[in-house]
Design a protein around this motif. Structure first.
Motif, short mmCIF file in Angstrom:
data_model
loop_
_atom_site.label_atom_id
_atom_site.label_comp_id
_atom_site.label_asym_id
_atom_site.label_seq_id
_atom_site.Cartn_x
_atom_site.Cartn_y
_atom_site.Cartn_z
N UNK A 188 0.81 -1.23 0.00
CA UNK A 188 0.00 0.00 0.00
C UNK A 188 0.84 1.27 0.00
N UNK A 189 2.15 1.14 0.09
CA UNK A 189 2.97 2.34 0.18
C UNK A 189 3.01 3.09 -1.15
N UNK A 190 3.00 4.42 -1.05
CA UNK A 190 3.11 5.25 -2.25
C UNK A 190 4.52 5.81 -2.41
N UNK A 191 5.43 5.41 -1.52
CA UNK A 191 6.81 5.88 -1.61
C UNK A 191 7.50 5.28 -2.84
N UNK A 192 8.42 6.02 -3.40
CA UNK A 192 9.09 5.64 -4.64
C UNK A 192 10.48 5.08 -4.33
N UNK A 193 10.69 3.81 -4.65
CA UNK A 193 12.01 3.21 -4.49
C UNK A 193 12.96 3.79 -5.52
N UNK A 204 12.25 3.30 -9.54
CA UNK A 204 11.32 2.18 -9.46
C UNK A 204 10.37 2.05 -10.63
N UNK A 205 10.86 2.14 -11.86
CA UNK A 205 10.01 2.03 -13.03
C UNK A 205 9.28 3.30 -13.40
N UNK A 206 9.56 4.41 -12.67
CA UNK A 206 8.86 5.68 -12.93
C UNK A 206 9.78 6.69 -13.60
N UNK A 207 10.77 6.22 -14.34
CA UNK A 207 11.65 7.12 -15.05
C UNK A 207 13.03 7.19 -14.42
N UNK A 208 13.89 7.98 -15.02
CA UNK A 208 15.27 8.12 -14.53
C UNK A 208 15.78 9.53 -14.82
N UNK A 209 16.83 9.90 -14.11
CA UNK A 209 17.49 11.20 -14.28
C UNK A 209 18.99 10.98 -14.15
N UNK A 210 19.76 11.92 -14.70
CA UNK A 210 21.19 11.88 -14.53
C UNK A 210 21.71 13.27 -14.23
N UNK A 211 22.84 13.33 -13.52
CA UNK A 211 23.46 14.61 -13.18
C UNK A 211 24.95 14.51 -13.36
N UNK A 212 25.57 15.67 -13.61
CA UNK A 212 27.01 15.81 -13.66
C UNK A 212 27.39 16.90 -12.66
N UNK A 213 28.29 16.59 -11.75
CA UNK A 213 28.68 17.55 -10.72
C UNK A 213 30.19 17.66 -10.66
N UNK A 248 19.79 15.53 -5.03
CA UNK A 248 19.65 14.12 -4.72
C UNK A 248 18.21 13.70 -4.95
N UNK A 249 17.84 12.51 -4.48
CA UNK A 249 16.47 12.05 -4.61
C UNK A 249 15.55 12.86 -3.68
N UNK A 250 14.27 12.61 -3.79
CA UNK A 250 13.28 13.28 -2.93
C UNK A 250 12.91 12.44 -1.73
N UNK A 251 13.82 11.58 -1.29
CA UNK A 251 13.59 10.78 -0.10
C UNK A 251 12.43 9.82 -0.21
N UNK A 252 12.10 9.38 -1.42
CA UNK A 252 11.01 8.45 -1.62
C UNK A 252 9.65 9.09 -1.80
N UNK A 253 9.56 10.41 -1.64
CA UNK A 253 8.27 11.09 -1.73
C UNK A 253 7.80 11.27 -3.17
N UNK A 254 8.74 11.33 -4.13
CA UNK A 254 8.38 11.54 -5.53
C UNK A 254 9.49 10.99 -6.42
N UNK A 255 9.11 10.66 -7.67
CA UNK A 255 10.08 10.19 -8.66
C UNK A 255 10.72 11.39 -9.33
N UNK A 256 11.43 12.17 -8.55
CA UNK A 256 12.03 13.41 -9.05
C UNK A 256 13.22 13.76 -8.18
N UNK A 257 14.11 14.59 -8.74
CA UNK A 257 15.26 15.06 -7.99
C UNK A 257 14.90 16.29 -7.18
N UNK A 258 15.59 16.47 -6.07
CA UNK A 258 15.35 17.60 -5.18
C UNK A 258 16.66 18.29 -4.85
#
Length: 326
Positions: free
Chosen positions: A124-129, A161-170, A226-236
């Motif tokens: 039932x969790x809505x958190x994003x791995x 988790x199957x909801x897309x991907x992102x990449x960064x260069x730092x 970094x990630x959004x701590x599992x709250x969304x499939x997006x970078x924060x």
């Protein structure tokens, strides 16, 4: 030729007022330091390989990974940015390999690869791995015996988790300076580029540690993508700051006081927008060589104004015992 370090920990947390919230957690790791072995093949070459995991029913506030080492025993705002999530079973695993090569008495080249996986378990969790693959390269140059110049490049690939991907260069530059034997300061500044939105975001990592006869004071501040701590499939964009004071009251008794601040805001949207504050005070008593008693008080407040996230106001008093076999 190879140094091996391994640890395994299990913990049971029992809630007094709300026993249904009680949970089991575990963490462990393995580090192989093969500098002596690789140095035989190529003088100056070092290699460290590590594998660490953690498993918990209640993802503790601020508890996450700092490099390859899980913070099993206490808060770690530097890693997580201070996000408190829904209560759900969390499994994290970090595998890394780090190499170094001494080019000269002053110059050292660094490189490595890390795979970090965070999985939220429950139907039932809505958190994003998420899974993060990180490649790093850097150079350290000893300008003087007490000052070292730092530079680095990091490539990160985030999969949600199957909801897309992102990449960064730092990339960043900085320095580490030993003002005196018991006081050191290090700092890096740079930028993180997001190709998907063609945006450059500045980042920094600054910290200091001062040691007195019986007291150690440390502080660190970080801004990173970094990630959004599992709250969304997006970078924060994540901010984290910590001030910690540890004082040795007696040879067996240690007191600790810490304050934490963290934020997370999704890049280019208001999906996640959280701010958190925390403070804790605790004491630890070495009862035996293999047993430590501890007691702590902590306060945590999180405000969420984004589309997802929790607003939390929590006070906890904890007492326990740590048993160690080695």
């Amino acid at each position: 030729p190879v140094d091996v370090f391994a640890d395994l920990g299990v913990k049971w947390t029992q809630y007094a007022e709300h026993p249904k919230l009680s949970y089991f957690s575990s963490s462990g790791g393995l580090d192989l330091k093969a500098d002596n072995l690789t140095g035989r093949a190529l003088r100056g070459l070092g290699l460290t390989v590590s594998e660490h995991y953690y498993y918990t029913k209640d993802y503790p506030t601020f508890a996450a990974l700092e490099g390859p080492n899980p913070a099993f025993g206490g808060p770690n705002p530097i890693a997580s940015g201070g996000i408190q999530q829904d209560r759900v079973t969390t499994f994290g695993n970090v595998t890394s390999a780090t190499a170094s090569y001494v080019m000269s008495p002053r110059a050292k080249v660094l490189g490595g690869y890390t795979n970090a996986r965070t999985q939220y378990i429950g139907g039932t969790t809505s958190l994003v791995s998420s899974t993060i693959d990180i490649g790093t390269a850097g150079l350290e140059y000893a300008l003087t015996p007490i000052t070292t110049l730092l530079s680095g490049y990091t490539y990160s690939h985030f999969s949600f988790g199957g909801a897309g991907s992102e990449e960064t260069h730092a990339a960043d530059v900085g320095a580490r300076h030993q003002f005196m034997k018991d006081w050191s300061v290090d700092g890096r500044v740079g930028g993180t580029y997001l190709p998907s939105i063609d945006r450059l975001i500045y980042n920094f990592n600054v910290g200091t540690t001062k040691t007195f006869s019986a007291t150690q004071v440390s502080a660190r501040g970080i801004r990173a993508v970094s990630t959004s701590g599992g709250l969304a499939a997006a970078l924060s964009i994540r901010h984290a700051a910590q001030l910690q004071v540890s004082h040795q009251l007696t040879p067996a008794l240690t007191a600790t006081l810490a304050g934490n601040y963290g934020t997370a805001e999704t890049v280019g949207s208001n999906t996640v927008d959280v701010k958190s504050y925390g403070a804790s005070a605790g004491i630890k008593y070495a009862l035996k060589r293999w047993a430590d008693l501890f007691a702590s008080y902590s306060y945590f407040k999180q405000d969420s104004t984004g589309a997802v996230g929790l607003s939390v106001n929590r006070t906890q008093v904890t007492v326990g015992i740590i048993l160690t076999w080695q």
